[in-house]
Design an enzyme around this catalytic site. Structure first.
Site, PDB file in Angstrom:
ATOM      1  CG  HIS A 120      -0.100  -3.048  17.239  1.00 43.89           C
ATOM      2  ND1 HIS A 120       1.216  -3.445  17.130  1.00 43.89           N
ATOM      3  CD2 HIS A 120      -0.364  -2.985  18.576  1.00 43.89           C
ATOM      4  CE1 HIS A 120       1.723  -3.626  18.346  1.00 43.89           C
ATOM      5  NE2 HIS A 120       0.794  -3.343  19.237  1.00 43.89           N
ATOM      6  CG  ASN A 192       4.811  -5.604  21.287  1.00 46.41           C
ATOM      7  OD1 ASN A 192       3.995  -5.648  20.373  1.00 46.41           O
ATOM      8  ND2 ASN A 192       4.586  -4.950  22.413  1.00 46.41           N
ATOM      9  CG  HIS A 384      -8.924 -12.305  22.310  1.00 47.98           C
ATOM     10  ND1 HIS A 384      -8.514 -11.480  23.324  1.00 47.98           N
ATOM     11  CD2 HIS A 384      -9.931 -13.060  22.832  1.00 47.98           C
ATOM     12  CE1 HIS A 384      -9.242 -11.714  24.402  1.00 47.98           C
ATOM     13  NE2 HIS A 384     -10.099 -12.676  24.136  1.00 47.98           N
ATOM     14  CE1 TYR A 407      -4.253  -7.602  20.984  1.00 52.67           C
ATOM     15  CE2 TYR A 407      -4.339  -6.794  23.241  1.00 52.67           C
ATOM     16  CZ  TYR A 407      -3.647  -6.989  22.059  1.00 52.67           C
ATOM     17  OH  TYR A 407      -2.350  -6.564  21.953  1.00 52.67           O
TER      18      TYR A 407
END
Length: 736
Positions: A120, A192, A384, A407
């Site tokens: 990402h 997503n 996160h 994360y």
């Protein structure tokens, strides 16, 4: 001078028959099982010379610096029996913190890139507001979902595989991450645009990303999955089949972030004020509908405007065409089995069809402001999945469990230390008294002498909160007595029912696009074994899909399975067949600028577009102003700068001639614009003598979606009707 590396090619060796072989030897069709040492480098490769840190030659053999041994090990050399399953308390139990292999594997992966995100990396973002509908009170006590509660948000869209410098319109999964600055703390919904994931267990995340990233020897190809390592992995790891099929569909190349769905992927557990729990899946539904580029458009746009998606988002917000999404949830009973209609809710490679579990709207997201500084906001924002608020809890989804660790660990590395939450874009809007002190980039000035509890020196502050004070309390659950295991539940073993459902849910046009995508992607692979293996996977989805892709690759069709999964189609999975608002659609209006009657039509249509909330761009031979002495018409694009991919529809006010003096031929750049718009299924309108341009471009005047009339407003009315369906799908061949 030291001897050349043994990896260097012998000048006498015959060259490879075709350059581009990814490995030193061809792979087998089946997954290799006989233990062997690592393969040597290819003949064309060698490593750096072996010198000391101070530049002295060492005459050392470089071979021992590479990996050795035929068995997978930890970084400390301990051999591993399994790297596909995290250590759990039973097959369906929670992942255990004692899983040293999971933590080592993901920690190392999280730190592979500095300072760019490992995944990402290329993103675009915007500020906005989320307003709750008050319809979720029966399932969650989360305050930000209350009726008419407004919560500031920051949303980041991204591609997964590419670097920060890659193009926006590649075929890839897109991130859809939302940071809610609620009064009870920050809630991050990190999802997503595809509702399922490649893998079922987070311990395999480094594997799938290593497979999808550029090959480590050449660092190519960038930002794409059309290469051997990706298809080698997913062909051997068939739990990736469902996500891969979504990615090969039009979902892999969105038309715009504004026309892209979002999904929370995992099943979450919600808790209400009565401590009753419910399982849900989160959905973002775009107000403008779900729409994608066709493949040629994506390729053209990557070269013409690699920043197309981020520009589209920023321009729409600047123009006041604020993108909106409705947040909704699918609701399931929180049973011990955590199944719904025999679909395992803990398996992140599964969807639940909307026909079986409708999406209930619970709030509206509006993006209404662009960032001031890309680095300070879009680049430094840190999401996160563990940023939760009262009323929202997690489940034992093994992918989600690994993300909760990964994360946080990634942000510490990427943003230089543990105080990344103090960066302006990451700061919570709720009071913080965390007893966390010092560390790199500490910007808070803490008072007091007792950052511990219990204490008396700071008057006992901070104090613990209870349920009555809206404390975040995890839902108490029984963990059954069981053996710790590295395995998945038996229900995680069905890798083909859901992909077959997706395929059967597509319209004929969408199936053609999927076939073309697989044919292209596998056609870019070098190894025949990788292609043949994937054909075997496709045969387990559908025989037509397999036969058509095999024909495109020039390979034999594998023997089909004796029986395919019996599933029902889900029409909600198709992007076609509905009508959507036209806000922010871009209309190209072509004119030669000399015909006063045609210019009057340009003015009329341009005003109609503005009134309807669309973006009309006038295209002429040169920039500047047309008819400056009367009612000026400003030119926004020229024949040199306009390309079809920028427009949702093209209108022709005349047939502009080329630059040659006394030429009656239509300008070739206009012909290219018309021809591309026609091939890509976009509406085309014409008036004021524009038919010669259609004829010269090879566009039949009677073709679907080609509108010509004497009145510009009559053309406009029909064009807006066609735009509501996004494209003129009847133009596309559909034999699948």
């Amino acid at each position: 001078m030291p001897e050349p590396s043994r990896a260097a090619a012998d000048p006498g060796d015959p060259p490879a028959e075709i350059p581009g072989r990814p490995a030193a030897q061809p792979p087998s069709l089946a997954e290799p099982t006989e233990v062997r040492e690592p393969l040597p480098p290819k003949p064309d490769q060698r490593g750096p010379e072996t010198v000391s840190p101070t530049g002295r030659a060492t005459d050392t053999d470089p071979e021992p610096a590479s990996q050795g041994g035929g068995y997978l090990t930890t970084a400390q050399g301990a051999r591993l029996p399994d790297t596909d399953h995290s250590l759990k308390a039973g097959p369906r139990g929670p992942i255990l913190l004692q899983d040293h292999h999971l933590r080592e594997k993901i920690t190392h992966f999280d730190h592979e890139r500095i300072p760019e995100r490992v995944v990402h990396a290329r993103g675009a973002a915007a500020h906005g507001v989320f307003k709750g509908y008050g319809t979720a009170g029966h399932i969650t006590k989360a305050a930000f979902l209350g009726k008419d509660v407004s919560t500031p948000v920051f949303v980041r869209f991204s591609t997964v595989l590419g670097s920060r410098g890659s193009a926006d319109t590649v075929r890839d999964t897109r991130g859809f991450a939302t940071k809610f600055y609620t009064t009870e703390g920050t809630f991050d919904l990190v999802g997503n645009n595809i509702p399922v994931f490649f893998i079922q267990d987070a311990i395999k995340f480094p594997d799938v990303i290593h497979a999808g990233k550029p090959h480590p020897d050449r660092e190519i190809p960038q930002a794409q999955s059309a290469h051997d390592t990706f298809w080698d992995f997913v062909g051997l790891h068939t739990e990736a089949t469902h996500h891969t099929l979504w990615n090969m569909s039009d979902r892999g190349i969105p038309r715009s972030y504004r026309m892209m769905e979002g999904f929370g992927i995992h099943t979450f557990r919600l808790v209400n004020d009565r401590d009753e729990t419910t399982l849900v899946k989160f959905h973002w539904k775009p107000r403008l509908g779900v729409h994608s580029m066709v493949w040629e458009e994506a390729q053209l746009t990557g070269g013409i405007d690699p920043d197309f998606h981020r520009r589209d988002l920023a321009d729409a917000i600047e123009a006041g065409a604020y993108p909106q999404w409705e947040l909704g949830v699918q609701i399931f009973s929180d049973t011990e089995e955590q199944l719904f209609e025999d679909i395992d809710l803990l398996d992140p490679t599964n969807i639940v069809p909307e026909e079986l579990a409708p999406v209930h709207p619970i709030g509206l997201l509006t993006l209404n402001a662009n960032p001031v500084n890309y680095f300070a906001e879009t680049e430094q924002v840190a999401f996160h999945p563990g940023h939760l608020v009262p009323g929202i809890d997690i489940t034992d989804d093994p992918l989600l469990a690994g993300r909760l660790f990964s994360y946080l660990d990634t942000q510490i590395s990427r943003l230089g230390g543990p105080n990344f939450a103090q960066l302006p874009i990451n700061r919570t809007h709720a009071p913080v008294n965390d007893m966390l002190r010092d560390g790199m980039h500490q910007t808070a000035v803490h008072r007091g002498v007792a950052p511990y509890r219990p204490n008396s020196l700071d008057g006992g502050c901070p104090f613990l909160a209870g349920a009555g004070e809206r404390a975040y309390i995890e839902v108490p659950r029984e963990v059954p007595a069981c053996r710790t295991v590295r395995q998945a539940a038996a229900s995680f073993g069905d890798h083909f029912s859901q992909p077959r459902r997706f395929w059967l849910s597509m319209t004929p046009v969408e199936r053609e696009h999927i076939i073309a995508a697989y044919t292209f992607e596998l056609g870019k692979c070098y190894e025949q074994a990788v292609k043949e293996r994937m054909l075997g996977v496709l045969a387990r989805i559908d025989p037509v899909l397999c036969e058509r892709v095999a024909a495109g690759l020039g390979l034999p069709v594998p023997t089909p399975p004796a029986e395919l999964p019996a599933v029902q189609a889900s029409p909600a999975l198709s992007q076609l067949g509905k009508e959507w608002p036209l806000d922010g659609r871009v209309i190209g209006i072509v004119t030669d600028g000399t015909d006063g009657r045609a210019l009057e039509g340009v003015r009329t249509v341009r005003q109609a577009a503005l009134t309807a909330g669309l973006v009309p761009l006038v295209i002429a031979a040169t920039g500047g102003v047309l008819d400056a002495e009367n009612d000026p018409v400003t030119v926004q694009r020229t024949f040199a700068t306009a390309r079809s991919v920028e427009f949702d529809a093209v209108l022709l006010a005349g047939a502009p001639a080329g630059a040659e003096p006394a030429s009656d031929d239509v300008d070739p750049r206009v012909l290219l614009l018309i021809a591309e718009a026609y091939r890509h299924g976009k509406p085309i309108g014409a008036w004021a003598g524009a038919n010669p341009a259609l004829d010269a471009a090879g566009v039949p005047a009677t073709a679907p979606g080609v509108v010509h009339a004497a009145s510009p407003l009559a053309v406009w009315d029909e064009i807006t009707r066609l735009l509501a369906g996004h494209r003129v799908w009847e133009r596309f061949p559909a034999s699948a």
